[in-house]
Design an enzyme around this catalytic site. Sequence first.
Site, short mmCIF file in Angstrom:
data_model
loop_
_atom_site.label_atom_id
_atom_site.label_comp_id
_atom_site.label_asym_id
_atom_site.label_seq_id
_atom_site.Cartn_x
_atom_site.Cartn_y
_atom_site.Cartn_z
N LYS A 123 0.83 -1.22 0.00
CA LYS A 123 0.00 0.00 0.00
C LYS A 123 0.86 1.26 0.00
O LYS A 123 0.42 2.32 -0.45
CB LYS A 123 -0.94 0.00 1.21
CG LYS A 123 -2.07 -1.00 1.10
CD LYS A 123 -3.08 -0.81 2.22
CE LYS A 123 -4.27 -1.75 2.06
NZ LYS A 123 -5.27 -1.56 3.15
N GLU A 124 2.06 1.15 0.56
CA GLU A 124 3.01 2.27 0.59
C GLU A 124 4.29 1.80 -0.09
O GLU A 124 5.20 1.31 0.59
CB GLU A 124 3.27 2.72 2.03
CG GLU A 124 2.02 3.24 2.73
CD GLU A 124 2.23 3.50 4.22
OE1 GLU A 124 1.51 4.33 4.76
OE2 GLU A 124 3.11 2.85 4.83
N ASP A 153 6.48 -0.80 10.25
CA ASP A 153 5.51 -1.53 11.07
C ASP A 153 4.94 -2.74 10.34
O ASP A 153 4.18 -3.51 10.91
CB ASP A 153 4.38 -0.59 11.51
CG ASP A 153 4.34 -0.43 13.02
OD1 ASP A 153 5.36 -0.70 13.67
OD2 ASP A 153 3.29 -0.04 13.55
N LYS A 292 0.30 3.97 14.79
CA LYS A 292 1.42 4.86 14.46
C LYS A 292 2.03 5.49 15.71
O LYS A 292 3.25 5.69 15.78
CB LYS A 292 0.96 5.95 13.49
CG LYS A 292 2.09 6.83 12.99
CD LYS A 292 1.59 7.86 11.99
CE LYS A 292 2.71 8.80 11.55
NZ LYS A 292 2.22 9.81 10.57
N ASP A 316 5.60 11.80 7.17
CA ASP A 316 4.89 10.72 6.49
C ASP A 316 5.77 10.15 5.39
O ASP A 316 6.58 10.87 4.79
CB ASP A 316 3.59 11.22 5.89
CG ASP A 316 2.48 11.36 6.92
OD1 ASP A 316 2.67 10.88 8.06
OD2 ASP A 316 1.44 11.97 6.61
N ASP A 458 -1.76 12.32 16.07
CA ASP A 458 -1.13 13.62 15.88
C ASP A 458 -1.95 14.74 16.55
O ASP A 458 -1.42 15.53 17.34
CB ASP A 458 -0.93 13.91 14.39
CG ASP A 458 -2.16 13.61 13.55
OD1 ASP A 458 -3.23 13.28 14.11
OD2 ASP A 458 -2.08 13.72 12.31
#
Length: 743
Positions: A123-124, A153, A292, A316, A458
């Site tokens: 996905k990333e 992760d 996160k 990010d 955040d």
Amino acid sequence: MEGRGLRAGFTADAPPLLHMSEPLRRTAFNRLFAVVYFSAILALLYRHVQNLFLHPTTSFLSFSITLFLFISDLVLAFMWASAQAFRMSPIRRKEFPQNLKQIIKDEDFVGLDVFICTADPYKEPPMNVVNTALSLMAYDYPTEKISIYVSDDGGSVLTLFAFVEAAKFARYWLPFCRQHNIMERSPHVYFESNSHHPSIPQFEKIKMMYEDMKMKVEHVIDKGEVIEEYISDDQQHQGFNKWTKSFSRMDHPTVIQVILDKSKDTDISGQLMPNLIYVSREKSKTSPHHFKAGALNVLLRVSAVMTNAPIILTQDCDMYSNDPQTPLRILCYFSDPALKSNLAFIQFPQRFHGLNRDDIYASEYKRLFKINSMGFDGLKGPNYVGSGCFFRRRALLGGPSTPVPPEIPELGPDHVVRKPIISQEILSLAHRVAGCNYENQTGWGSQSGFRYGSLVEDFYTGYRLQCEGWKSLFCNPERAAFLGDVPITLFDVLSQCKRWCIGLFEVAFSKYNTLIFGSQSMGVLMSLAYSHYALWPIWCIPVTFYSFLPQLALLNQVGIFPKITEPWFFLYVFLFLGAYGQDFLDFVLDGGTVRKWWNAQRMWMIRGLSCYLFSSIEYLLKSVGISTHGFSLTSKVVDDEQSKRYGQGIFEFGVPSPLFVPLTVAAIINLFSFLLVLTQSFSGKNTEGLCLQMILTGSIVLNCLPVYGAIGLRNDAGKMPTQITIISTFVSVALYYASSLCL
């Protein structure tokens, strides 16, 4: 205008100016308009109270309609009032980094630890993460002061392989950037915008090296494993062999791999390179990992043991550096003794590349990331938005006057690391503090570090820090410091927002709620500003009521608003035009276009009927133990056909998601109610009492034009799924018949 010299002990008669701030010119107008508009809101609420209690109707239905409108207007009034906190004293800042070296020598620059988080190589894509890391490694900053920590992760050997290859390429890329003073230091962005550069002799060689690295990484991703021929030495073998058969994404030991060591690794010009450290924290199915926030806290502890830089950048994985001088800008503030004692973090706005011309999904979030941040900055500082934020390490370890002592001295902000990062003692302790049970019986996540308890770690962390007495600053240079990717499908946009909204509710209804605890800790204006976001999802109440109630009444020829001949009519017109007009003014004065503003208000309506509504329902169900929610990543993988449609400004539906049902139902009901009354008015029937309902319905129909096109005019994969259209049609008919029986 305010300016400051920023060096403690600097004795020159005229120290160089490093930063200044000034209020926005429209502040006085905003304050005056707030008084006038607030008076109009009081008049509207008085009318509702009058209709409900002073002159109540005998009809239960009429009473119910009035009550629903009253509730909707109360929510709108609260959201408007809380938004005024941003308009009371907004400021704009400017930095002068060119003056910094008159005050600070290179050897006196403070260390910088950079945290990059990724969680899924599919996905990333690792190449996106690699480009982000390379752009940050290439900062115009002493390289021996920079340490890059990559939190994986997903625990993927594929990500580690990508960074091993990136380290090899960095030996050539970093000196290339310095030698030619390149601004776009993400290789992908640089080579995409410069297909050929004859004035730079090494251009083709460096580009070929990048393409070779990219080919290897993508080949490994496709294969799903590291290919033996790509492993060049025993040290790499040793690193990759940590992935045994028992190793899984959710159950594996800690992996910490020092890929580059600034004490010994140099680039081709002989200059020391930054540290590059891969971290995959220990995972166990029996231990909570806190998403996160948990990953960031592991990086906070591991970095304290290994380098312990006083400044931390959280980034990010898809937000690359667009300005190599960004660290110098933040030193203009962190070096100021007048700010140093209680300055926790400096937040840069999230800005994006790849937006289509009119930003159809309002992914720029101009108000969230820029306009309101300037308003926050005039109070006690902006909220933390997860990326592009520079922290003082000390701020994450207790309040300015109430530090939280660490469990071991090596985690203290003043600890000096004297041993090499590859020494057995350092690595052993780093593995220990990255363990999944390390936080048991400690204050991590509650009193220190990034805070647990919300999906929007955040927002919650920044809020808690400011409640403890810390302040923040908003830094918004003309050239974007960072640029990131945006979702290009409506489903991804709404799913991301839905996740945010659930997390915001978790903050709003916690013991640290923004209205009561916030006002006691930060004052009324900061409390209102944070409450505006914490209660973001309640926009669904007025949006849903105003998208259905007046229209169903319109279908049955029932007027629920004042007639055009009544004085109250002009109050409604003023409230509508005043709110939209001020929003439009803010947007355009900040550089937005009319089309972008129109799309932003359209997306406000769409979110109100989808992610705001569903997140509210999901949070309510979870609160009574009926449903649970988890964390899901927004995919960063780009589909070519979707990308093409996005570039053309075409809405992407495609997915048969329940999120689209209320929106489609509203589109159908509004269209038919508008056409019905329009036909009747042309045929001579008196529709004077329905004027406001017609205006409201017509504006919603205009906003729903992409929905109508997706239902009936498109055949591509991004059209509205047939099952959503069928379900929505049945629901629309059912609502019509139900309203006919009631009205």
